[in-house]
Design a protein around this motif. Structure first.
Motif, PDB file in Angstrom:
ATOM      1  N   LYS A   1      54.407  34.583   4.247  1.00  0.00           N
ATOM      2  CA  LYS A   1      53.154  34.237   4.926  1.00  0.00           C
ATOM      3  C   LYS A   1      52.307  33.407   3.973  1.00  0.00           C
ATOM      4  O   LYS A   1      52.540  33.403   2.772  1.00  0.00           O
ATOM      5  N   GLU A   2      51.335  32.769   4.524  1.00  0.00           N
ATOM      6  CA  GLU A   2      50.365  32.050   3.704  1.00  0.00           C
ATOM      7  C   GLU A   2      49.051  32.830   3.751  1.00  0.00           C
ATOM      8  O   GLU A   2      48.625  33.269   4.811  1.00  0.00           O
ATOM      9  N   ASN A   3      48.456  33.028   2.581  1.00  0.00           N
ATOM     10  CA  ASN A   3      47.101  33.553   2.493  1.00  0.00           C
ATOM     11  C   ASN A   3      46.552  33.153   1.128  1.00  0.00           C
ATOM     12  O   ASN A   3      47.305  32.658   0.270  1.00  0.00           O
ATOM     13  N   PRO A   4      45.269  33.331   0.882  1.00  0.00           N
ATOM     14  CA  PRO A   4      44.700  32.857  -0.394  1.00  0.00           C
ATOM     15  C   PRO A   4      45.376  33.443  -1.639  1.00  0.00           C
ATOM     16  O   PRO A   4      45.584  32.730  -2.618  1.00  0.00           O
ATOM     17  N   LEU A   5      45.753  34.715  -1.612  1.00  0.00           N
ATOM     18  CA  LEU A   5      46.397  35.323  -2.780  1.00  0.00           C
ATOM     19  C   LEU A   5      47.793  34.752  -2.999  1.00  0.00           C
ATOM     20  O   LEU A   5      48.138  34.350  -4.117  1.00  0.00           O
ATOM     21  N   ILE A   6      48.596  34.705  -1.971  1.00  0.00           N
ATOM     22  CA  ILE A   6      49.952  34.156  -2.100  1.00  0.00           C
ATOM     23  C   ILE A   6      49.889  32.695  -2.527  1.00  0.00           C
ATOM     24  O   ILE A   6      50.679  32.252  -3.375  1.00  0.00           O
ATOM     25  N   ASN A   7      48.940  31.945  -2.020  1.00  0.00           N
ATOM     26  CA  ASN A   7      48.789  30.546  -2.426  1.00  0.00           C
ATOM     27  C   ASN A   7      48.436  30.434  -3.907  1.00  0.00           C
ATOM     28  O   ASN A   7      48.941  29.552  -4.609  1.00  0.00           O
ATOM     29  N   ARG A   8      47.581  31.341  -4.418  1.00  0.00           N
ATOM     30  CA  ARG A   8      47.244  31.357  -5.851  1.00  0.00           C
ATOM     31  C   ARG A   8      48.481  31.687  -6.683  1.00  0.00           C
ATOM     32  O   ARG A   8      48.716  31.076  -7.735  1.00  0.00           O
ATOM     33  N   ILE A   9      49.259  32.648  -6.226  1.00  0.00           N
ATOM     34  CA  ILE A   9      50.463  33.055  -6.959  1.00  0.00           C
ATOM     35  C   ILE A   9      51.461  31.900  -7.040  1.00  0.00           C
ATOM     36  O   ILE A   9      52.054  31.644  -8.092  1.00  0.00           O
ATOM     37  N   LYS A  10      51.631  31.186  -5.948  1.00  0.00           N
ATOM     38  CA  LYS A  10      52.586  30.066  -5.924  1.00  0.00           C
ATOM     39  C   LYS A  10      52.203  28.954  -6.900  1.00  0.00           C
ATOM     40  O   LYS A  10      53.047  28.164  -7.311  1.00  0.00           O
ATOM     41  N   LYS A  11      50.940  28.888  -7.303  1.00  0.00           N
ATOM     42  CA  LYS A  11      50.476  27.849  -8.226  1.00  0.00           C
ATOM     43  C   LYS A  11      50.684  28.207  -9.689  1.00  0.00           C
ATOM     44  O   LYS A  11      50.515  27.354 -10.560  1.00  0.00           O
ATOM     45  N   ILE A  12      51.040  29.467  -9.969  1.00  0.00           N
ATOM     46  CA  ILE A  12      51.261  29.871 -11.360  1.00  0.00           C
ATOM     47  C   ILE A  12      52.528  29.192 -11.870  1.00  0.00           C
ATOM     48  O   ILE A  12      53.583  29.257 -11.248  1.00  0.00           O
ATOM     49  N   LYS A  13      52.424  28.557 -13.010  1.00  0.00           N
ATOM     50  CA  LYS A  13      53.550  27.795 -13.574  1.00  0.00           C
ATOM     51  C   LYS A  13      54.572  28.728 -14.240  1.00  0.00           C
ATOM     52  O   LYS A  13      54.245  29.805 -14.712  1.00  0.00           O
TER      53      LYS A  13
END
Length: 156
Positions: A128-140
């Motif tokens: 799913k997409e949500n603000p937390l998952i989107n933040r996690i996906k940006k971690i290098k």
């Protein structure tokens, strides 16, 4: 090893996680959420065993209602324990990140800190997409694995 495992419900995310842990003989500490008939629990995993847990969401007529206090206190306490752990042989598991965590900004911020800081992490996220998952996906630094019923046999 930093893994981010994502896929639809019943695709084999947790099974893949368990196989990775066994194959690499990892000493696991972490957080595990589990859906039950009455809601969702959040638990502390120490040396691969679930040792403490609390209810973090209520099932109200089929809809999960998050309990903010569970994430602000118990959930955040677990993450702080994990952040303070200094053992280089330890791998960190966060299974499974979804939507109920969004109720606690404190918990979400600590989770991002944990996922950004540690070297050996297996994080499982909902498809799913949500603000937390989107933040996690940006971690290098994470290898992303997308698992489905169609590809799971080739991954597992």
């Amino acid at each position: 090893m930093k893994l981010l495992i994502q896929g639809p419900v019943k695709s084999g995310k947790t099974t893949l996680t368990q196989k990775i842990i066994r194959a690499n003989r990892l000493k696991i500490f972490g957080i595990k959420t589990k859906k039950t008939a009455t809601g969702i629990t959040i638990g502390y995993v120490k040396n691969g065993k679930l040792v403490e847990w609390r209810k973090c969401a209520d099932n109200v007529f089929g809809k999960m209602i998050p309990i903010k206090e569970a994430f602000d206190s118990f959930g955040s306490e677990i993450i702080l324990r994990l952040i303070k752990t200094k053992n280089e042989k330890t791998a960190y598991l966060v299974d499974e990140i979804g939507f109920v965590e969004l109720v606690s900004e404190k918990y979400c911020d600590l989770l991002i800190k944990l996922l950004s800081k540690k070297k050996k992490v297996i994080a499982v996220i909902k498809d799913k997409e949500n603000p937390l998952i989107n933040r996690i996906k940006k971690i290098k630094g994470y290898r992303r694995i997308y698992i489905t019923p169609a590809n799971r046999d080739s991954i597992l």
